[in-house]
Design a protein around this motif. Structure first.
Motif, PDB file in Angstrom:
ATOM      1  N   ALA A  73       0.810  -1.217   0.000  1.00  0.00           N
ATOM      2  CA  ALA A  73       0.000   0.000   0.000  1.00  0.00           C
ATOM      3  C   ALA A  73       0.841   1.265   0.000  1.00  0.00           C
ATOM      4  O   ALA A  73       0.338   2.349  -0.321  1.00  0.00           O
ATOM      5  CB  ALA A  73      -0.934   0.002   1.216  1.00  0.00           C
TER       6      ALA A  73
ATOM      7  N   ARG B 221       0.860   3.913  -2.933  1.00  0.00           N
ATOM      8  CA  ARG B 221      -0.351   4.723  -3.083  1.00  0.00           C
ATOM      9  C   ARG B 221      -0.416   5.851  -2.065  1.00  0.00           C
ATOM     10  O   ARG B 221      -1.023   6.902  -2.306  1.00  0.00           O
ATOM     11  CB  ARG B 221      -1.596   3.838  -2.949  1.00  0.00           C
ATOM     12  CG  ARG B 221      -1.698   2.742  -3.984  1.00  0.00           C
ATOM     13  CD  ARG B 221      -3.069   2.083  -3.965  1.00  0.00           C
ATOM     14  NE  ARG B 221      -3.391   1.446  -2.695  1.00  0.00           N
ATOM     15  CZ  ARG B 221      -3.054   0.204  -2.386  1.00  0.00           C
ATOM     16  NH1 ARG B 221      -2.366  -0.528  -3.244  1.00  0.00           N
ATOM     17  NH2 ARG B 221      -3.394  -0.320  -1.214  1.00  0.00           N
ATOM     18  N   VAL B 222       0.207   5.646  -0.927  1.00  0.00           N
ATOM     19  CA  VAL B 222       0.138   6.615   0.161  1.00  0.00           C
ATOM     20  C   VAL B 222       1.328   7.572   0.159  1.00  0.00           C
ATOM     21  O   VAL B 222       1.205   8.735   0.570  1.00  0.00           O
ATOM     22  CB  VAL B 222       0.051   5.864   1.514  1.00  0.00           C
ATOM     23  CG1 VAL B 222       0.188   6.819   2.682  1.00  0.00           C
ATOM     24  CG2 VAL B 222      -1.270   5.112   1.601  1.00  0.00           C
TER      25      VAL B 222
ATOM     26  N   GLU C 226      -7.447   4.373   2.170  1.00  0.00           N
ATOM     27  CA  GLU C 226      -6.139   3.816   2.499  1.00  0.00           C
ATOM     28  C   GLU C 226      -5.865   3.878   4.009  1.00  0.00           C
ATOM     29  O   GLU C 226      -6.556   4.566   4.752  1.00  0.00           O
ATOM     30  CB  GLU C 226      -5.038   4.592   1.757  1.00  0.00           C
ATOM     31  CG  GLU C 226      -5.190   4.605   0.251  1.00  0.00           C
ATOM     32  CD  GLU C 226      -4.936   3.253  -0.393  1.00  0.00           C
ATOM     33  OE1 GLU C 226      -4.391   2.359   0.291  1.00  0.00           O
ATOM     34  OE2 GLU C 226      -5.279   3.089  -1.578  1.00  0.00           O
ATOM     35  N   ASP C 227      -4.837   3.136   4.419  1.00  0.00           N
ATOM     36  CA  ASP C 227      -4.319   3.227   5.787  1.00  0.00           C
ATOM     37  C   ASP C 227      -3.482   4.506   5.862  1.00  0.00           C
ATOM     38  O   ASP C 227      -2.416   4.595   5.256  1.00  0.00           O
ATOM     39  CB  ASP C 227      -3.462   2.005   6.100  1.00  0.00           C
ATOM     40  CG  ASP C 227      -2.826   2.046   7.482  1.00  0.00           C
ATOM     41  OD1 ASP C 227      -3.015   3.052   8.200  1.00  0.00           O
ATOM     42  OD2 ASP C 227      -2.135   1.077   7.849  1.00  0.00           O
TER      43      ASP C 227
END
Length: 528
Positions: free
Chosen positions: A319, A322-323, A359-360
Motif C-alpha cells: 500500500a 499509493r500513500v 487507504e491506511d
C-alpha cells in the motif's frame, strides 16, 4: 550511512546492509562510555539481547534513525526514550517463530518423558529403565499463556499432537482462538485445566513474576514450559513447588538473569530441565532475524515504512506506493497551517476525502502532525509527533469521507488555538504534483515549496501592485502568485512564492497600509 552492530548477527544481515551502500561497523564488546561514544555519529543501531539501549544511549546518538532488534524481545530497549528522541524501534518477530515453537515442543517431550535425566544416567553407566514412567501428550490439555505469533505456532503444533488447547490472552479475539482450535479462558481457568503450561508473553511490568506461588498451586501436578521470556516465572517459587511435589516438572530456556547463576535453586532439581536460551538458536532462525532486521534498517534509512516498527506508524509494503505522495503533502499542509495560526496549537484535525480515504493513513496523519509541530522548533518527526501531541495536550482527530467534491483525493489539516482555526487543503495533480488548493476556504493553486508569503487584504485595485512594489524595494523576487477572494470587493487572500527571505521591515511596511489585513512569511522544505 553508518550502521553499528553491537551484538553478533548472521553474515546475511550484514551483507544486506552493505549491498544497500551503508557502512557497517561491529562492536560486540561496547558498553558504558565506549558505547556512548560509538553511537554519537551512528544512523542505525542493531542489537540482540546483549546491548542495553538506555535513555543515555539514545540521547548520545543524535543522528540515530532506527534501533533494530534482531529477534522479538525488546525489554533491553527503552522504547519510551526512543520515541521521545524520534528513533524508530523495530524487531524481527517472524524470524525465529518456528524455531521457538519447535524448541517448546522439544522441551515438552523432554520433561514429559524425562529424556535428559535418563540420558545422563545411562551415560554414567546406569540402566534406569524402571525409574522413569513418562506422560503422553496425546489427550492431555495444553494451557497457553499468550497467543501471539509464537503462541499461535505452538498451538498449531500441539493441536496436531492430539492435545486439547486452552489459552489466556486478553488481547486476542475468541474468533481467532477458535480458528487455532483453542478455547479462550481466564488465567486461573487456564492454569487449573492445564496438564502442560507454556508461556509466550512479552516481559512487561504487568507480566513480571506473573506465574508465582498461587499460579503454580493452580497448575498443580502439571508441567511448566517457558521458551518465551525470563522473568515471567518466579523462579524461586517454581523451585519450591517442584521441590514439594506441587508441580510435576518444568523445562526452562529463559531466565530472569542470564547466564543463569550457578547457585540458582532451579539447578538443584532433577525434575527441572534447563537449556541456555536456545529457542532461536537454529541456523535458519539466525539468518531470518538478521536479514529481516537489516531490511527494516535499510527501509528506515531510505525514508520508507518499517514493517515491524513498535513505536512508529507503519503501513503494508504493497500500500505504500499509493500513500507515499501524500506523506510530504500532509507534512507541508501542517507546516503552512501552523505558521498561519497566531495562537498556541491546541487542536489538530486531519481530514481525508476521496480515494485517499480508503487507504491506511496512520503514517500520513503522523506526518501532518510533524509538519504542525516542526515550525514551533520542537525536535520532531513522524515517530514522536503523536507522542508530542499527547504530551502537550493537543487534541488530534482524524476523519475520512469517500466523497470529494472537486478533487480525486484531498488532505486537509486544520489547526486551532481553541478560539481561532486555520485550515489548509492539499491534493496531487498529474504526475504526483503536490498543490495547496485551499487556505481557510479560499481557492488557490499554490506550489508548496521553498519560501512563501500569504497575505490577506481587501479586494480593491492597487493592493497587489503595492505588495509587489514593497517586495521589490526589499530585493524580494516574486516567483509565482495565486490569488483568491470571497466576493468582489470583499476580502482576498494571495499566496506568493518568493526567492528569498522577506525581511521584517517589508512586512511592517505592508501592514501599515489599512488595506492589508495580515502578512505571513512561511518557510518549507527546511529552507529559511
Amino acid at each position: 550511512m553508518k550502521v553499528l552492530v553491537t551484538d553478533p548477527i548472521a553474515d546475511a544481515g550484514i551483507e544486506v546492509l552493505r549491498e544497500a551502500g551503508h557502512e557497517v561497523e561491529t562492536g560486540y564488546e561496547l558498553e558504558g562510555e565506549a558505547l556512548l561514544e560509538a553511537v554519537s555519529d551512528t544512523n542505525a543501531l542493531i542489537v540482540r539481547s546483549g546491548t542495553e539501549v538506555t535513555a543515555d544511549v539514545l540521547e548520545a546518538a543524535s543522528e540515530l534513525v532506527i534501533v533494530g532488534r534482531a529477534g522479538i524481545g525488546v525489554d533491553n530497549i527503552d522504547i519510551d526514550a526512543a520515541t521521545d528522541e524520534g528513533v524508530i524501534v523495530a524487531n524481527a518477530p517472524e524470524g525465529n517463530v518456528r524455531a521457538a515453537a519447535e524448541h517448546t515442543v522439544a522441551m515438552a517431550f523432554a520433561t514429559a518423558r524425562s529424556i535428559p535425566q535418563a540420558h545422563v544416567r545411562l551415560k554414567s553407566g546406569e540402566w534406569a529403565k524402571g525409574d522413569y514412567l513418562g506422560t503422553e501428550l496425546n489427550g492431555k490439555t495444553l494451557g497457553i499463556v499468550g497467543l501471539g505469533r509464537v503462541g499461535q505456532e505452538v498451538a498449531r503444533k500441539f493441536d496436531s499432537l492430539g492435545m486439547d488447547l486452552v489459552a489466556f490472552d486478553p488481547y486476542i479475539s475468541e474468533e481467532r482462538a477458535d480458528r487455532l482450535g483453542a478455547e479462550l479462558v481466564g488465567l486461573e481457568d487456564c492454569l487449573s485445566r492445564a496438564d502442560f503450561l507454556t508461556i509466550h508473553t512479552p516481559l512487561t511490568p504487568e507480566t513480571e513474576d506473573m506465574i508465582s506461588d498461587e499460579e503454580l498451586e493452580a497448575l498443580g501436578d502439571g508441567y511448566l514450559i517457558n521458551v518465551g521470556r525470563g522473568g515471567i516465572v518466579d523462579e524461586d517459587a517454581l523451585a519450591r513447588k517442584v521441590d514439594d511435589g506441587t508441580v510435576a516438572g518444568a523445562a526452562l530456556d529463559v531466565f530472569a538473569e542470564e547466564p543463569l547463576s550457578e547457585d540458582s535453586p532451579l539447578l538443584e532439581h532433577e525434575e527441572v530441565i534447563v537449556t541456555p536460551h536456545l529457542g532461536a538458536s537454529t541456523e535458519a532462525a539466525q539468518e531470518n532475524v538478521a536479514t529481516s532486521t537489516a531490511e527494516q534498517v535499510v527501509a528506515a534509512l531510505e525514508g520508507e515504512p518499517v514493517a515491524n516498527a513498535l513505536n512508529a506508524p507503519s503501513i503494508d509494503e504493497s500500500a505504500f506506493p499509493r500513500v507515499e505522495p501524500y506523506i510530504e503533502l500532509a507534512d507541508t499542509a501542517g507546516k503552512v497551517a501552523a505558521q498561519l495560526l497566531e495562537g498556541r496549537v491546541e487542536g489538530v484535525e486531519v481530514t481525508y476525502e476521496g480515494e485517499i480515504a480508503e487507504e491506511d493513513v496512520e503514517l500520513v496523519t503522523a506526518s501532518a502532525l510533524k509538519g504542525v509541530f516542526e515550525p514551533l522548533e520542537w525536535q520532531v518527526n513522524a515517530v514522536n509527533a503523536p507522542q508530542i501531541a499527547d504530551d502537550r495536550g493537543v487534541d488530534v482527530t482524524e476523519s475520512k469521507t469517500r466523497q470529494a467534491e472537486d478533487f480525486q483525493s484531498l488532505v486537509s489539516v486544520t489547526v486551532s488555538d481553541g478560539d481561532e482555526e486555520v485550515s489548509v487543503d492539499g491534493t496531487l495533480f498529474a504526475d504526483e504534483d503536490p498543490r495547496i488548493v485551499r487556505v481557510d476556504g479560499y481557492r488557490v493553486d499554490a506550489i508548496p515549496h521553498g519560501k512563501m508569503v500569504i497575505t490577506r487584504n481587501t479586494d480593491e485595485p492597487g493592493v497587489i501592485g503595492l505588495i509587489g512594489s514593497v517586495m521589490g524595494e526589499h530585493d524580494v523576487n516574486i516567483a509565482g502568485m495565486f490569488n483568491a477572494r470571497e466576493t468582489h470587493g470583499g476580502e482576498a487572500l494571495t499566496v506568493y512564492n518568493v526567492d528569498s527571505e522577506v525581511p521584517e521591515a517589508a512586512k511592517d511596511e505592508l501592514e501599515t497600509d489599512e488595506r492589508i489585513i495580515g502578512v505571513r512569511y512561511i518557510t518549507l522544505n527546511g529552507q529559511s
